[in-house]
Design an enzyme around this catalytic site. Structure first.
Site, PDB file in Angstrom:
ATOM      1  N   THR A  95       1.105  -1.250  -0.337  1.00 44.64           N
ATOM      2  CA  THR A  95       0.040  -0.213   0.392  1.00 44.64           C
ATOM      3  C   THR A  95       0.178   1.341   0.251  1.00 44.64           C
ATOM      4  OG1 THR A  95      -1.501   1.106   1.455  1.00 44.64           O
ATOM      5  CG2 THR A  95      -0.126  -0.283   2.723  1.00 44.64           C
ATOM      6  N   TYR A 149      -1.985  -0.767  10.662  1.00 45.42           N
ATOM      7  CA  TYR A 149      -1.671  -1.177  10.031  1.00 45.42           C
ATOM      8  C   TYR A 149      -0.822  -1.025   8.989  1.00 45.42           C
ATOM      9  CZ  TYR A 149      -3.206  -1.936   5.182  1.00 45.42           C
ATOM     10  OH  TYR A 149      -3.077  -1.623   3.651  1.00 45.42           O
TER      11      TYR A 149
HETATM   12  P1  NAD Z   1      -9.361  -7.184   2.465  1.00 48.09           P
HETATM   13  O1  NAD Z   1      -9.507  -7.026   4.027  1.00 48.09           O
HETATM   14  O2  NAD Z   1     -10.208  -6.851   1.630  1.00 48.09           O
HETATM   15  O3  NAD Z   1      -8.478  -9.049   2.119  1.00 48.09           O
HETATM   16  C1  NAD Z   1      -8.400  -9.536   2.696  1.00 48.09           C
HETATM   17  C2  NAD Z   1      -8.159 -11.239   2.775  1.00 48.09           C
HETATM   18  O4  NAD Z   1      -7.390 -12.183   3.158  1.00 48.09           O
HETATM   19  C3  NAD Z   1      -9.234 -11.684   3.250  1.00 48.09           C
HETATM   20  O5  NAD Z   1     -10.125 -13.146   2.091  1.00 48.09           O
HETATM   21  C4  NAD Z   1      -9.075 -12.422   4.188  1.00 48.09           C
HETATM   22  O6  NAD Z   1     -10.253 -13.319   4.699  1.00 48.09           O
HETATM   23  C5  NAD Z   1      -7.379 -12.843   4.139  1.00 48.09           C
HETATM   24  N1  NAD Z   1      -6.584 -13.433   5.644  1.00 48.09           N
HETATM   25  C6  NAD Z   1      -6.342 -12.002   6.268  1.00 48.09           C
HETATM   26  N2  NAD Z   1      -6.020 -12.956   7.064  1.00 48.09           N
HETATM   27  C7  NAD Z   1      -5.725 -13.909   6.637  1.00 48.09           C
HETATM   28  C8  NAD Z   1      -4.349 -14.862   6.738  1.00 48.09           C
HETATM   29  N3  NAD Z   1      -3.729 -14.683   7.663  1.00 48.09           N
HETATM   30  N4  NAD Z   1      -4.460 -16.292   5.944  1.00 48.09           N
HETATM   31  C9  NAD Z   1      -4.829 -16.464   5.148  1.00 48.09           C
HETATM   32  N5  NAD Z   1      -5.964 -14.939   4.570  1.00 48.09           N
HETATM   33  C10 NAD Z   1      -6.134 -14.149   5.334  1.00 48.09           C
HETATM   34  O7  NAD Z   1      -8.491  -6.661   2.136  1.00 48.09           O
HETATM   35  P2  NAD Z   1      -8.357  -6.058   0.812  1.00 48.09           P
HETATM   36  O8  NAD Z   1      -8.679  -4.811   0.612  1.00 48.09           O
HETATM   37  O9  NAD Z   1      -8.650  -6.417  -0.713  1.00 48.09           O
HETATM   38  O10 NAD Z   1      -5.826  -5.396   0.680  1.00 48.09           O
HETATM   39  C11 NAD Z   1      -5.858  -6.771  -0.238  1.00 48.09           C
HETATM   40  C12 NAD Z   1      -3.954  -6.546   0.202  1.00 48.09           C
HETATM   41  O11 NAD Z   1      -3.912  -5.148  -0.642  1.00 48.09           O
HETATM   42  C13 NAD Z   1      -3.744  -5.945   1.203  1.00 48.09           C
HETATM   43  O12 NAD Z   1      -2.284  -6.747   1.526  1.00 48.09           O
HETATM   44  C14 NAD Z   1      -3.390  -4.767   1.540  1.00 48.09           C
HETATM   45  O13 NAD Z   1      -2.065  -4.208   2.477  1.00 48.09           O
HETATM   46  C15 NAD Z   1      -3.394  -4.449  -0.525  1.00 48.09           C
HETATM   47  N6  NAD Z   1      -3.831  -2.887  -0.512  1.00 48.09           N
HETATM   48  C16 NAD Z   1      -5.459  -2.354  -0.637  1.00 48.09           C
HETATM   49  C17 NAD Z   1      -5.849  -1.303  -0.401  1.00 48.09           C
HETATM   50  C18 NAD Z   1      -7.147  -1.211  -0.848  1.00 48.09           C
HETATM   51  O14 NAD Z   1      -7.183   0.165  -0.886  1.00 48.09           O
HETATM   52  N7  NAD Z   1      -7.980  -1.701  -0.174  1.00 48.09           N
HETATM   53  C19 NAD Z   1      -4.758  -0.178  -1.300  1.00 48.09           C
HETATM   54  C20 NAD Z   1      -3.290  -1.239  -1.191  1.00 48.09           C
HETATM   55  C21 NAD Z   1      -3.353  -2.151  -1.093  1.00 48.09           C
HETATM   56  O1  TDX Z   2     -17.368   6.000   7.522  1.00 46.71           O
HETATM   57  C1  TDX Z   2     -15.880   6.730   7.465  1.00 46.71           C
HETATM   58  N1  TDX Z   2     -15.908   8.229   6.978  1.00 46.71           N
HETATM   59  C2  TDX Z   2     -14.978   8.559   6.780  1.00 46.71           C
HETATM   60  O2  TDX Z   2     -14.133   9.254   6.778  1.00 46.71           O
HETATM   61  C3  TDX Z   2     -14.965   5.824   6.687  1.00 46.71           C
HETATM   62  C4  TDX Z   2     -14.577   4.056   7.286  1.00 46.71           C
HETATM   63  C5  TDX Z   2     -13.632   5.645   6.694  1.00 46.71           C
HETATM   64  N2  TDX Z   2     -13.487   7.315   6.124  1.00 46.71           N
HETATM   65  C6  TDX Z   2     -12.477   8.468   5.739  1.00 46.71           C
HETATM   66  C7  TDX Z   2     -10.643   7.496   6.070  1.00 46.71           C
HETATM   67  C8  TDX Z   2      -9.994   8.281   4.982  1.00 46.71           C
HETATM   68  O3  TDX Z   2      -9.652   9.266   4.817  1.00 46.71           O
HETATM   69  O4  TDX Z   2     -12.053   8.280   4.678  1.00 46.71           O
HETATM   70  C9  TDX Z   2     -10.661   7.668   4.044  1.00 46.71           C
HETATM   71  C10 TDX Z   2     -10.748   6.071   3.539  1.00 46.71           C
HETATM   72  O5  TDX Z   2     -10.692   5.269   4.572  1.00 46.71           O
HETATM   73  P1  TDX Z   2     -10.997   4.137   4.154  1.00 46.71           P
HETATM   74  O6  TDX Z   2     -11.461   3.631   2.927  1.00 46.71           O
HETATM   75  O7  TDX Z   2     -10.721   3.601   5.918  1.00 46.71           O
HETATM   76  O8  TDX Z   2      -9.738   3.563   3.914  1.00 46.71           O
HETATM   77  P2  TDX Z   2      -7.788   3.946   4.248  1.00 46.71           P
HETATM   78  O9  TDX Z   2      -7.670   4.080   5.842  1.00 46.71           O
HETATM   79  O10 TDX Z   2      -7.575   5.014   3.172  1.00 46.71           O
HETATM   80  O11 TDX Z   2      -6.910   2.904   3.380  1.00 46.71           O
HETATM   81  C11 TDX Z   2      -7.369   2.295   2.452  1.00 46.71           C
HETATM   82  O12 TDX Z   2      -6.490   1.693   1.781  1.00 46.71           O
HETATM   83  C12 TDX Z   2      -5.291   1.670   1.461  1.00 46.71           C
HETATM   84  C13 TDX Z   2      -7.570   0.684   2.258  1.00 46.71           C
HETATM   85  O13 TDX Z   2      -8.086   0.050   3.702  1.00 46.71           O
HETATM   86  C14 TDX Z   2      -6.075  -0.157   2.791  1.00 46.71           C
HETATM   87  O14 TDX Z   2      -5.748  -1.100   3.061  1.00 46.71           O
HETATM   88  C15 TDX Z   2      -4.964   0.183   2.025  1.00 46.71           C
HETATM   89  O15 TDX Z   2      -3.953   0.711   1.879  1.00 46.71           O
END
Ligand code: NAD
Ligand code: TDX
Length: 333
Positions: A122, A149
């Site tokens: 991330t 995190y």
């Molecule tokens: P998510 O929480 O939706 O999914 C995570 C998955 O990992 C789930 O299916 C969960 O069951 C599984 N998991 C958790 N612990 C585990 C374990 N110990 N063993 C096996 N499986 C396990 O997360 P996401 O938003 O899809 O993020 C996926 C990856 O992408 C993460 O590494 C996150 O850091 C990275 N990432 C996310 C974002 C974002 O915007 N969401 C942005 C950049 C990078």
């Molecule tokens: O109800 C809300 N209101 C609000 O203002 C929530 C849930 C979040 N927020 C704000 C917090 C952040 O500024 O919105 C922004 C986005 O929040 P999240 O969806 O929790 O994302 P963020 O904390 O930015 O992290 C996400 O992007 C990077 C992913 O969850 C991470 O896994 C990834 O690494």
């Protein structure tokens, strides 16, 4: 040649989008290793063919299981993580376990068996940027994570680079900005507000709502990871982004009219402790070196399609809604 990819966390949001992308664009076989925490959802993989995708329910910290699955695989694409900042403030231990020990366990297995590894990370490892500053994160920005995190993701990135340098592990890394799209857990900002609006509840913005996130569609993240897996240089890090900077308030102002509500019909609630101000990604290395560009260039239409997906797939998210909102209520959010 057809490969077998081990995709950790493939039942989560971005992992499942990647599995769909691989099934659609290649002949590869996929083994999903997922612990099925609250964030994993079998339904995210339900429409994929059984002869292409195998779901193994298990923990990336399980050394024996990981070793067995790595021996069956040509490459590992590592998405599994505890991923929500708010949860990491309430209960950081599981973030250290999964994000650091889990990555270590995978690295030891790929080291032993000489298997290609791609580590998904991330932009939050870089900390935050000032509002209104033209600066963006690059591959050379110093690490300065703010939350439990992001600090555990930073730790996992350092492990991967050390395993490349010290042991010659064949790994690449990517650090992506905020993803949106189908299959995202409703604890996250965009799907939380969409599902609140479906229920007639006002969106909730932390603090003043001015924090900025750099949005990318999960399909674009997937195409970038697939390309890095094929053509990325070993040991290299690639930043993935799509020029999608928006304040949280701006996102909510785009969502509200889609529900026939006034653009200021939202509440400001308690801020997140340590809340990062702004993220922004400079992704020219990925474009110049590997020729990647995002296909979802219009955030508004991507957001509209995402709203439609949550309207059409209520059965996918409804069961998690009351518990997710109860957790937020307890935090005053
Ligand atoms: P998510 O929480 O939706 O999914 C995570 C998955 O990992 C789930 O299916 C969960 O069951 C599984 N998991 C958790 N612990 C585990 C374990 N110990 N063993 C096996 N499986 C396990 O997360 P996401 O938003 O899809 O993020 C996926 C990856 O992408 C993460 O590494 C996150 O850091 C990275 N990432 C996310 C974002 C974002 O915007 N969401 C942005 C950049 C990078
Ligand atoms: O109800 C809300 N209101 C609000 O203002 C929530 C849930 C979040 N927020 C704000 C917090 C952040 O500024 O919105 C922004 C986005 O929040 P999240 O969806 O929790 O994302 P963020 O904390 O930015 O992290 C996400 O992007 C990077 C992913 O969850 C991470 O896994 C990834 O690494």
């Amino acid at each position: 040649m057809t490969r077998t990819l081990l995709v950790t966390g493939g039942a989560g949001f971005i992992g499942s989008n990647f599995v769909h992308h691989i099934v659609r664009t290649t002949d590869d076989h996929v083994i999903v290793l997922d612990k099925m925490t609250y964030a994993g959802n079998r339904e995210s993989l339900a429409d994929l063919p059984d002869d292409r995708v195998e779901l193994v329910v298990g923990d990336i910290c399980d050394e024996k299981l990981v070793d067995d699955l790595v021996t069956r695989s040509d490459a590992v694409v590592h998405y599994a993580a505890e991923s929500h900042n708010d949860n990491s403030l309430a209960d950081p231990g599981v973030f250290v376990q999964t994000n650091i020990i889990g990555t270590f366990t995978l690295l030891e297995a790929v080291r032993k068996h000489g298997v290609r590894f791609h580590h998904v990370s991330t932009d939050e490892v870089y900390g935050d940027l000032e509002l209104g500053d033209p600066a963006r994160f690059t591959e050379h920005t110093a690490y300065l994570p703010s939350s439990p995190y992001s600090s555990t993701k930073a730790g996992s990135d350092h492990l991967v680079r050390a395993w490349v340098r010290s042991f010659g592990v064949q790994a690449t890394l990517s650090n992506c900005s905020n993803n949106y799209g189908p299959y995202q857990h409703i604890e996250k900002f965009i799907p939380r507000q969409i599902t609140n609006l479906i229920d007639g509840v006002r969106p909730r913005l932390y603090g003043s709502g001015t924090n900025v996130r750099d949005w990318i569609h999960a399909e674009d993240h997937s195409s970038a990871v697939a390309l890095i897996l094929d053509k990325g240089r070993i040991g290299e890090t690639y930043l993935i982004g799509a020029d999608g900077e928006k304040s949280n308030k701006e996102v909510v102002e785009l969502l509200l009219p889609l529900f026939d509500r006034a653009a200021d019909d939202y509440d400001l609630v308690a801020d997140r402790p340590g809340h990062d101000l702004r993220y922004a990604i400079e992704w020219s290395k990925l474009r110049d070196e590997l020729g990647w560009t995002p296909s979802f260039s219009d955030f508004e239409s991507g957001l509209e399609a995402t709203v439609q997906w949550y309207r059409d797939n209520e059965a996918w998210w409804r069961h998690a809604k009351s518990a997710t909102e109860a957790k937020y209520s307890a935090q005053g959010q």
